[in-house]
Design an enzyme around this catalytic site. Structure first.
Site, PDB file in Angstrom:
ATOM      1  N   GLN A  13       0.853  -1.187   0.000  1.00 45.12           N
ATOM      2  CA  GLN A  13       0.000   0.000   0.000  1.00 45.12           C
ATOM      3  C   GLN A  13       0.885   1.232   0.000  1.00 45.12           C
ATOM      4  O   GLN A  13       1.920   1.271   0.658  1.00 45.12           O
ATOM      5  CB  GLN A  13      -0.951   0.000   1.184  1.00 45.12           C
ATOM      6  CG  GLN A  13      -0.279   0.020   2.527  1.00 45.12           C
ATOM      7  CD  GLN A  13      -1.268   0.438   3.599  1.00 45.12           C
ATOM      8  OE1 GLN A  13      -2.122   1.284   3.362  1.00 45.12           O
ATOM      9  NE2 GLN A  13      -1.141  -0.157   4.767  1.00 45.12           N
ATOM     10  N   SER A  25       0.871   6.802   2.477  1.00 41.86           N
ATOM     11  CA  SER A  25       1.504   7.941   3.128  1.00 41.86           C
ATOM     12  C   SER A  25       2.496   8.660   2.226  1.00 41.86           C
ATOM     13  O   SER A  25       3.099   8.060   1.344  1.00 41.86           O
ATOM     14  CB  SER A  25       2.231   7.475   4.381  1.00 41.86           C
ATOM     15  OG  SER A  25       1.311   7.012   5.325  1.00 41.86           O
ATOM     16  N   SER A  76       4.075  -0.129   3.364  1.00 48.75           N
ATOM     17  CA  SER A  76       4.226  -1.461   3.950  1.00 48.75           C
ATOM     18  C   SER A  76       4.380  -2.534   2.872  1.00 48.75           C
ATOM     19  O   SER A  76       3.644  -2.533   1.891  1.00 48.75           O
ATOM     20  CB  SER A  76       3.019  -1.805   4.815  1.00 48.75           C
ATOM     21  OG  SER A  76       2.901  -0.872   5.853  1.00 48.75           O
ATOM     22  N   GLU A 108      -9.623  -1.011   6.624  1.00 43.00           N
ATOM     23  CA  GLU A 108      -8.322  -1.195   7.260  1.00 43.00           C
ATOM     24  C   GLU A 108      -8.439  -0.995   8.767  1.00 43.00           C
ATOM     25  O   GLU A 108      -7.914  -1.760   9.563  1.00 43.00           O
ATOM     26  CB  GLU A 108      -7.328  -0.194   6.680  1.00 43.00           C
ATOM     27  CG  GLU A 108      -5.945  -0.275   7.300  1.00 43.00           C
ATOM     28  CD  GLU A 108      -5.002   0.799   6.740  1.00 43.00           C
ATOM     29  OE1 GLU A 108      -3.806   0.564   6.791  1.00 43.00           O
ATOM     30  OE2 GLU A 108      -5.468   1.846   6.286  1.00 43.00           O
ATOM     31  N   ASN A 140      -3.952   7.138  16.398  1.00 44.24           N
ATOM     32  CA  ASN A 140      -5.108   7.071  17.293  1.00 44.24           C
ATOM     33  C   ASN A 140      -5.629   8.446  17.685  1.00 44.24           C
ATOM     34  O   ASN A 140      -6.810   8.586  18.009  1.00 44.24           O
ATOM     35  CB  ASN A 140      -4.766   6.220  18.517  1.00 44.24           C
ATOM     36  CG  ASN A 140      -4.770   4.735  18.164  1.00 44.24           C
ATOM     37  OD1 ASN A 140      -4.923   4.372  16.993  1.00 44.24           O
ATOM     38  ND2 ASN A 140      -4.607   3.890  19.162  1.00 44.24           N
ATOM     39  N   GLU A 141      -4.761   9.456  17.630  1.00 41.49           N
ATOM     40  CA  GLU A 141      -5.246  10.819  17.891  1.00 41.49           C
ATOM     41  C   GLU A 141      -6.247  11.218  16.804  1.00 41.49           C
ATOM     42  O   GLU A 141      -7.307  11.784  17.087  1.00 41.49           O
ATOM     43  CB  GLU A 141      -4.076  11.817  17.930  1.00 41.49           C
ATOM     44  CG  GLU A 141      -3.212  11.720  19.173  1.00 41.49           C
ATOM     45  CD  GLU A 141      -2.290  10.498  19.182  1.00 41.49           C
ATOM     46  OE1 GLU A 141      -2.049   9.919  18.098  1.00 41.49           O
ATOM     47  OE2 GLU A 141      -1.827  10.106  20.262  1.00 41.49           O
TER      48      GLU A 141
END
Lengths: 324, 381
Positions: free
Chosen positions: B125, B128, B160, B241, B365-366
């Site tokens: 993938q 980013s 990744s 995802e 997670n933020e």
């Protein structure tokens, strides 16, 4: 496997929710302790677990969890859970169940890890466990001692009695069912606290912005949402385990109580923090739910007790089991 | 509500369990983040594919079994409980494939899905970018129109599996005048035409890479969905995802069981024992929650932003479980290559390092908490 509630289960919960919105507003919780009782009787709630031959619906705890989530959402006062869930199990076969199913018999129950009898002063019948055996006690044969407590709409009493009728049913199944029912109410109360607090954070402005736009506030509320969302399935699974009397039932019940209690305590703590000083006053209704959460979180064994049981069940058991 | 499995589900579980018991490699495969390990994992994927177990929920015509989501979850439970190798094909089968099924053309599905199922083509993938990270809409890689296709320019990072994979998928800006999430297009491209620079991770291996695009030509039939629609399509992928597919409960259940066995074998003080019991139960909670999610998806509902709740929950649970394992092991945990009962037959230390990536990748997670607050709870931006 189908984790969905049936249409009937959802419809009953919706009916209870509707009745409570109409007949159990916060003002009724403030001023009275038997709000919505006749209306709940009218939709058959008190016969939920009573067998058909006594005029009930003969359903199980899985059918009761969502209605009691609604009860928690409304901070419904009175010995409703004791009458609906515990009494039919403890009084199995007793003709008095006809009256109970019709909503004309209030029962206060003290069994299992419950230390005091909730709402005993409102009860037509007391069921009290002594030496591991449940007894049915008439109110005029008992002496009640009010305990000072946080929740003025869920009063706790010490009960002393001389004459009681020894019940044949054991206390353990009813105590399990009650523990799960309390957990379901905690989930409902937590959902209410989250909704209310989100609503407040959307409108309350500070520093020129709604406080809900601040990340520090957002993240606290997101944590509450996660805690509630992941505790609820444990409560539903515990109800299933009680109905089926699964080998994992005691562990599942403790899991439900511990997770629901923690989620609700987090919801309460966060609600108070986000509301700020106004939440600390008695002017807001918020305090009714805070008190209910604290009261129910300690009922039928607090989080620490259930966590220690879980530790024993998980680390001490010869075989780890999951269901199914 | 009925939490019993059906006879068919039980039979499927038994079949998978038996097959895995006879076929899971006895010795752990080398890390998939090495060339040798990558190819060993590819071979294992092919073995699974022969049994139609690499993609059980796909239609039969593409190499699957047409299994429902509950059966898929059962497969995952058995897979990880058996100590089977990590899935080197997971980017393709769990992230790209759902997008191909919902937005791809029939031709694209026929071209790409069978090869993905057999691991003949393993996908990386490429979400980013150096300046984008969790702010995916800030990406700047671009594609310019060419005869019958597009020319890709720019750079991706933290990609990744890209060090050794065959193909990649990602978003590129096709409208130079566009901003944020508008004007983006979803491309699939062979990595053979891309400059790949592997990046060493905390564990010293090369699980991800930087990708440099210098006018790579990509024909129109490697555009997924309509040009300019890339954001909407990618969002469908990222919610799978974060949600159901990348981190199934099976993996956490297996880790939680191993953690409990580790605590029993090493002895745990009451504080750690409490935390271990709690982690085991959280894995159970994640499992029950996921059955609910699967049921809602099967009923045609979209889980959308609610998948962010699961992402925060499982990623933090994973860190907690591995942190606990290292505490139980004491100094050995950070030294010993052969800690007993570790994930995938490897080391708890590897699992710990991998778990630390969880709260970072797939949207930190933020960011997830912001999504929950804004899109689930309805708080103002």
């Amino acid at each position: 496997m189908n984790s969905a509630f049936t249409d009937d289960q959802l419809a009953l919960a919706a009916a209870v929710g509707q009745v409570l919105r109409a007949h159990c507003p916060a003002a009724a919780v403030r001023d009275g302790r038997t709000a919505a009782w006749p209306q709940l009787a009218g939709i058959g709630l008190f016969g939920l677990l009573v067998p058909a031959e006594h005029g009930g619906l003969g359903l199980g705890l899985v059918d009761a969890v969502l209605p009691f989530e609604e009860a928690g959402r409304a901070a419904l006062p009175g010995p409703v859970a004791e009458t609906v869930v515990a009494a039919p199990l403890l009084l199995a076969g007793d003709p008095v169940l006809d009256k109970l199913a019709a909503g004309s018999l209030r029962v206060s129950v003290r069994i299992g890890d419950q230390d005091y009898s909730p709402d005993a002063d409102l009860a037509d019948l007391l069921i009290v466990e002594r030496g591991g055996v449940p007894y049915a006690v008439r109110p005029d044969a008992a002496r009640l001692t009010l305990q000072p407590g946080v929740d003025r709409a869920r009063r706790l009493f010490g009960v002393e009695f001389r004459d009681g009728t020894r019940l044949r049913a054991g206390a353990a199944p009813a105590a399990r069912a009650m523990t799960v029912t309390v957990a379901a109410q905690l989930i409902g109360a937590a959902r209410h606290l989250l909704d209310t607090t989100v609503g407040y954070a959307r409108t309350r402005r500070q520093f020129g912005s709604p406080i809900g736009s601040f990340q520090a506030v957002k993240h606290q509320l997101a944590e509450v949402a996660i805690a509630v969302d992941f505790a609820a399935p444990l409560v539903y699974a515990a109800a299933f385990a009680v109905d089926r009397d699964l080998p994992t039932v005691d562990r599942d019940v403790s899991a439900a109580k511990a997770a629901a209690g923690e989620a609700a305590e987090l919801a309460a703590r966060t609600a108070l923090q986000v509301h700020g000083a106004i939440g600390y006053t008695g002017e807001l209704d918020l305090g009714l739910w805070l008190a209910r959460v604290w009261s129910l979180s300690a009922a039928y064994g607090g989080t620490a007790l259930h966590r220690s049981r879980l530790r024993e069940a998980i680390l001490g058991a010869p075989v780890l089991r999951r269901w199914p | 509500m009925d939490l019993d499995f059906t006879r068919a589900e039980q039979a499927f579980r038994a079949e998978v369990r038996d097959w895995l018991a006879g076929h899971v490699p006895r010795a752990p495969l080398p890390s998939m983040d090495t060339r040798e390990g990558f190819e060993a994992h590819r071979e294992w994927e092919r073995r699974l594919a022969e049994e139609r177990l690499s993609v059980v929920s796909w239609p039969v015509e593409y190499g699957g079994r047409g299994a429902g989501l509950i059966e898929w979850l059962i497969f995952e439970e058995e897979y990880w409980a058996a100590g089977a190798p990590g899935r080197v094909s997971q980017n393709g089968i769990f992230l790209l494939a759902p997008t191909l099924f919902s937005h791809g053309t029939a031709g694209q599905r026929e071209r790409f899905l069978p090869g993905m199922a057999r691991a003949d083509e393993i996908w990386a993938q490429a979400w980013s970018e150096p300046e984008a990270g969790s702010d995916l809409a800030a990406l700047t890689s671009r594609a310019e129109r060419a005869e019958g296709g597009w020319l890709l320019h720019g750079q991706k990072t933290w990609s990744s599996r890209a060090s050794y994979a065959d193909w990649g998928f990602g978003l590129f800006r096709t409208d130079p005048a566009s901003v944020r999430h508008r004007g983006l297009t979803y491309f699939m491209f062979p990595l053979a035409g891309v400059t790949v620079r592997p990046i060493a991770q905390l564990d010293g291996e090369h699980g991800f890479a930087e990708l440099f695009f210098d006018g790579l030509y990509v024909p129109d039939d490697q555009v997924l969905g309509a040009p300019g629609e890339g954001w909407r399509i990618a969002m469908a992928t990222t919610s799978s995802e974060r949600g159901l597919t990348l981190r199934s409960p099976g993996r956490f259940l297996a880790t939680a069981d191993r953690l409990v066995r580790l605590a029993r074998s090493t002895g745990a003080d009451p504080v750690l024992a409490d935390q271990v019991a709690r982690a085991w139960l959280d894995a159970e909670s994640y499992r029950l929650h996921t059955f609910g999610t699967a049921r809602r998806l099967a009923a045609g509902e979209e889980i959308g932003s609610a998948s962010s709740m699961g992402k925060v929950f499982w990623s933090e649970l994973d860190v907690r479980m591995h942190t606990l394992a290292l505490r139980l092991l004491g100094e050995r945990g950070l030294l010993d290559g052969g800690a007993p009962d570790a994930e995938e037959g490897g080391r708890w230390l590897d699992g710990f390092l991998f778990s630390l990536a969880g709260p970072i990748y797939a949207g930190t997670n933020e960011i997830q908490r912001n999504i929950i607050a804004e899109r689930v709870l309805g708080l103002p931006r």
